[in-house]
Design an enzyme around this catalytic site. Structure first.
Site, mmCIF file in Angstrom:
data_model
loop_
_atom_site.group_PDB
_atom_site.id
_atom_site.type_symbol
_atom_site.label_atom_id
_atom_site.label_comp_id
_atom_site.label_asym_id
_atom_site.label_seq_id
_atom_site.Cartn_x
_atom_site.Cartn_y
_atom_site.Cartn_z
ATOM 1 N N ASP A 124 56.022 55.804 33.183
ATOM 2 C CA ASP A 124 55.643 57.212 33.097
ATOM 3 C C ASP A 124 56.705 58.020 33.839
ATOM 4 O OD1 ASP A 124 54.317 59.521 32.658
ATOM 5 O OD2 ASP A 124 52.505 59.003 33.759
ATOM 6 N N CYS B 23 29.279 40.209 36.661
ATOM 7 C CA CYS B 23 30.461 39.744 35.934
ATOM 8 C C CYS B 23 30.806 38.304 36.332
ATOM 9 C CB CYS B 23 31.629 40.675 36.258
ATOM 10 S SG CYS B 23 33.210 40.121 35.620
ATOM 11 N N CYS C 294 34.875 37.465 40.621
ATOM 12 C CA CYS C 294 33.465 37.563 41.019
ATOM 13 C C CYS C 294 32.782 36.211 41.106
ATOM 14 C CB CYS C 294 32.696 38.441 40.029
ATOM 15 S SG CYS C 294 33.273 40.137 39.926
ATOM 16 N N ASP D 109 57.462 65.683 31.231
ATOM 17 C CA ASP D 109 56.730 66.802 30.645
ATOM 18 C C ASP D 109 56.118 67.668 31.738
ATOM 19 O OD1 ASP D 109 55.186 64.491 31.222
ATOM 20 O OD2 ASP D 109 53.491 65.342 30.133
ATOM 21 N N CYS E 263 33.799 36.935 35.942
ATOM 22 C CA CYS E 263 35.251 36.799 35.985
ATOM 23 C C CYS E 263 35.674 35.988 37.214
ATOM 24 C CB CYS E 263 35.910 38.179 35.998
ATOM 25 S SG CYS E 263 35.806 39.050 37.583
#
Length: 459
Positions: free
Chosen positions: A6, A193, A198, A41, A195
């Site tokens: 960015d 969760c 976790c 921008d 995952c």
């Protein structure tokens, strides 16, 4: 992997300015070998006046045009940001002008304040305004979209790429992301969760960790949650169930549901961009599904492209059956056989159609065409769905050139709305209407009365 950078322009919104110029940002991204790079921008922001918003659009376009003179490499895909904020006219102008320049990718600027306030209906308008005015073949990036519970909405609207530091920011604030919202760590008794971050942990033990370790664990989980949702969305697209997935997510928060309902005003555009067929059938849970492109497409094509058989004089409307295609159901076949036996050679003067939710009128010869038979719908129907089908039936009668109408009434499902719609349409067209009603809709008596009514209509 592919590296996207960015420009750091968001810092203008945070601090008011940045201490680098547009050319320096371009040179820096070339030097660090970014694969996808973004020009510097000028973000519009949320509280900006229209005059200031106009200046941000003009300055961003000016810098976009200067890129060709500044860049020294052609192996980087450059992003052309679209500005304008909540000023949709400016978003449209910015998108059109930016689309005229040779960018590979575009991005929607200034959505972060909108998302922070959960103004997803405004965000949807911004995204679709940009999409309508940008070249279709170019991917659209959504700046600052980092919460998994809104990914489905963004993807459904045409966003292809996302970026955000939300996973880390939320972790610093001890906030735990899920696909349906955010919960503070101290409010959790269990981790929902499975995952790796976790698994084999519980909120109590994580709370006892040192602060840095705790934030690292939460950041890891938040990333897992984000990527997991993106994989679900990709699989839903493959299966043809993105809309169903979007409806599921939209019911996770009123603001998302509001945004989904707001898509009704964009339904024609969404229909044009959606495939005509899918690998699987459709699920309709409520009248919310009436916004779906398939519904809009059926109505448009039925009234624009379809004509009943030339010899058809009497329209016979039968209620939907559980079995689809309708004309292959036991009830439908018995009704048609009863009519044919009564009419003999005159049966060709009768056109049998089904009135059914959510598509409305399904002519017999079309009810195997996708998706008129390839769907399931939850019953009992809600009032908005019933009104929609009733209006579709009314519009069908007034649009076609039948001489008479015979309706087999199913009061249990339709609450008299179909009868009312038929009466109003027939009165408008000055057509005779016969309503056949027996308590058991598909009983032998009902079918005999139906055949008699059709015979009289032809006499």
């Amino acid at each position: 992997g592919v590296i996207m950078t960015d420009s750091g322009a968001y810092q203008i919104l945070v601090y008011g300015d940045v201490e680098v110029g547009s050319e320096e940002i371009v040179r820096y991204q070339e030097e660090i070998n970014a694969d996808i790079a973004t020009i510097l921008d000028v973000p519009t922001g949320w509280t900006t006046s229209k005059q200031q918003a106009q200046r941000t659009v003009n300055e961003t376009l000016k810098r976009a045009r200067e890129l060709a003179k500044i860049k020294t490499r052609d192996d980087i895909a450059w992003v052309g940001p679209v500005q304008g904020g909540q000023n949709l006219e400016l978003v449209a102008r910015s998108a059109r002008r930016m689309g005229e320049l040779p960018f590979h990718i575009h991005a929607l600027g200034s959505p972060t304040p909108v998302m922070e306030q959960y103004l997803f209906d405004v965000l949807a308008d911004m995204i679709l305004t940009a999409k309508k005015n940008l070249p279709l073949e170019r991917p659209l990036h959504l700046f600052g979209a980092g919460h998994p519970f809104m990914f489905a909405l963004a993807v459904a609207l045409g966003c292809d790429l996302f970026d955000s530091a939300a996973y880390a920011i939320y972790a610093r604030e001890e906030r735990y992301m899920t696909e349906y919202g955010t919960t503070r760590l101290d409010k959790l008794e269990y981790f929902p969760c499975p995952c790796p971050a976790c698994n084999k942990k519980d909120p109590k033990s994580v709370t006892a960790m040192p602060r840095i370790e705790r934030q690292k664990m939460l950041a890891q989980h938040n990333l897992y949650a984000s990527f997991s949702e993106l994989r679900r969305i990709k699989q839903a697209i493959i299966e043809g169930h993105l809309w169903e997935h979007l409806e599921l997510r939209a019911h996770g928060h009123p603001a998302l549901l509001k945004a989904l309902k707001n898509l009704k005003k964009h339904s024609e555009y969404l229909e044009k961009q959606s495939p005509a067929t899918k690998k699987s059938g459709l699920f309709f849970f409520s009248s919310l599904g009436l916004i779906r492109p398939e519904i809009v497409r059926h109505r448009g094509r039925l009234f624009e492209r379809y004509s009943p058989p030339k010899e058809a004089e009497v329209l016979v409307l039968l209620p939907q059956t559980r079995t689809k295609p309708f004309h292959k159901s036991r009830e439908y076949r018995k009704a048609v056989r009863c009519i044919q036996q009564r009419l003999g050679d005159n049966a060709g003067r009768v056109h049998v159609c089904t009135y059914a939710a959510p598509f409305g009128v399904a002519p017999q010869e079309l009810d195997e065409v996708y998706p008129l038979s390839q769907y399931e719908i939850a019953t009992p129907l809600d009032d908005e769905m019933i009104k929609h089908v009733a209006k579709h039936v009314s519009d069908y009668i007034t649009s076609m050139n039948y001489k008479k109408v015979v309706l087999l009434k199913d009061v249990e499902m339709w609450k008299g709305k179909i009868v009312t719609a038929c009466r109003q349409a027939c009165k408008k067209k000055e057509l005779p209407l016969t309503v056949v009603f027996v308590e058991k809709t598909w009983s032998e008596r009902a079918l005999k009365d139906l055949a008699t009514a059709v015979q009289k209509a032809l006499s």
